[in-house]
Enzyme design. Sequence first.
Site, PDB file in Angstrom:
ATOM      1  CG  ASN A  33      -1.955   1.047   1.210  1.00 54.76           C
ATOM      2  OD1 ASN A  33      -2.456   1.417   0.162  1.00 54.76           O
ATOM      3  ND2 ASN A  33      -2.301   1.579   2.372  1.00 54.76           N
TER       4      ASN A  33
ATOM      5  CG  ASN B 134       0.278   2.906   4.739  1.00 59.64           C
ATOM      6  OD1 ASN B 134       0.349   1.885   4.052  1.00 59.64           O
ATOM      7  ND2 ASN B 134      -0.460   2.968   5.843  1.00 59.64           N
ATOM      8  CE  LYS B 135       1.249  -2.070   5.159  1.00 60.38           C
ATOM      9  NZ  LYS B 135       0.016  -1.297   4.986  1.00 60.38           N
ATOM     10  CB  ILE B 136       8.965  -0.218   4.200  1.00 59.76           C
ATOM     11  CG1 ILE B 136      10.425   0.262   4.192  1.00 59.76           C
ATOM     12  CG2 ILE B 136       8.834  -1.646   3.723  1.00 59.76           C
ATOM     13  CD1 ILE B 136      11.308  -0.458   5.185  1.00 59.76           C
TER      14      ILE B 136
END
Length: 396
Positions: free
Chosen positions: A218, A220-222
């Site tokens: 997604n 907002n993931k790393i």
Amino acid sequence: MKQSADVINNIVSVLQESLPTDKDFIALHEPSFQGNEWNYVKDCLDTGWVSSVGKYVDRFEEMLQEYTGVKRAVAVVNGTAALHICLKLVGVERNDEVLLPALTFIATANAISYCEAVPHFVDSCYETLGLDPIKLGDYLQDIAEVKDGACYNKQTGRRIKAVLPMHTFGHPVDLDTLVEVCDRFNLELIEDAAESLGSFYKGRHTGNWGRVSALSFNGNKITTTGGGGAILTNDDSLGQLAKHLTTTAKVPHKWEFVHDHIGYNYRMPNLNAALGCAQLEMLHQFVQEKRALASVYQKAFSPIDEVSFFIEPKFATSNYWLNVIRVSTEWSFLRDEILQTTNDLGLMTRPVWRLLCDLPIYTSAPKMELTVARDLEKTIINIPSSSYLGAAYAKA
């Protein structure tokens, strides 16, 4: 005696001193595009390979396999889809119970519901913020029995098929102990590794202990593919079946449309995979920067007695996807005021998820005593964690 305003001001001061001063707003976590993202996405546009076929999907899966050490990675449209297929791959059926932490993102429970199975909520532990395998083992000793090779809930009569731990904010759960519990009670282990790409348990990447595991990409993931996920497995046959089910279960043929299972249109588009390839090329740097930021936070918050910065478990090397401070139980009444003050100042913070068993859709689901999860719910605050925030510290 210290006043509430003093505690809040101390927290704000640490954040302001640790973070850039040239921005009016600092997000909780935002993507970083510093590599080949433009080149790879443009290649998709130039060649017309933007949808379900193209070289970047295969490349992305190969890069995931190389980084995590699993035998097979299957790219899909999001982490929830990955979880759904993971559950189906291990044989979760209607009315089965699946054990999961009450303190997790809603997708973990929703994927179970997609299978018409029953979420069964268990407690977390302070060391990892994730599922507590010792408490789980004691709990199952009381409420479960193994007969004919399967585990059953003596209270409901339903089969308990699997355990679905989530590596909270990137910190691995105690996997060795959890594997022992699963073996003792004949339970399938599925890792919800949505937040833990770049995290290692005793030197080995998360996702290698469950029979199948799920990742999320997604925004907002790393690392991000915009929206996306992946299924990981060390079982070649399950990997092949995962690829088949997520591509509408179509039997390969030049022109015939033959489908031999109820399949799912969960395949990741080539356009998203192109973005993911560029992001994976930067993953090592992202992890370094995030760990550097975590080290700065740890030192900066150490003088403040009323809060503690969460440090990775002793057996793990974590990606510190989202950094965590915990307000002491005595001062937990300040949590919402801390959230309000920091956000008003342009420092994005957020609480942890509401316990899933307290949501109206899951109040009737079975659960064990949730002492630790309820304490964590009241005391956790996530603070800004974007990788670029640690770039200068990583170079120092």
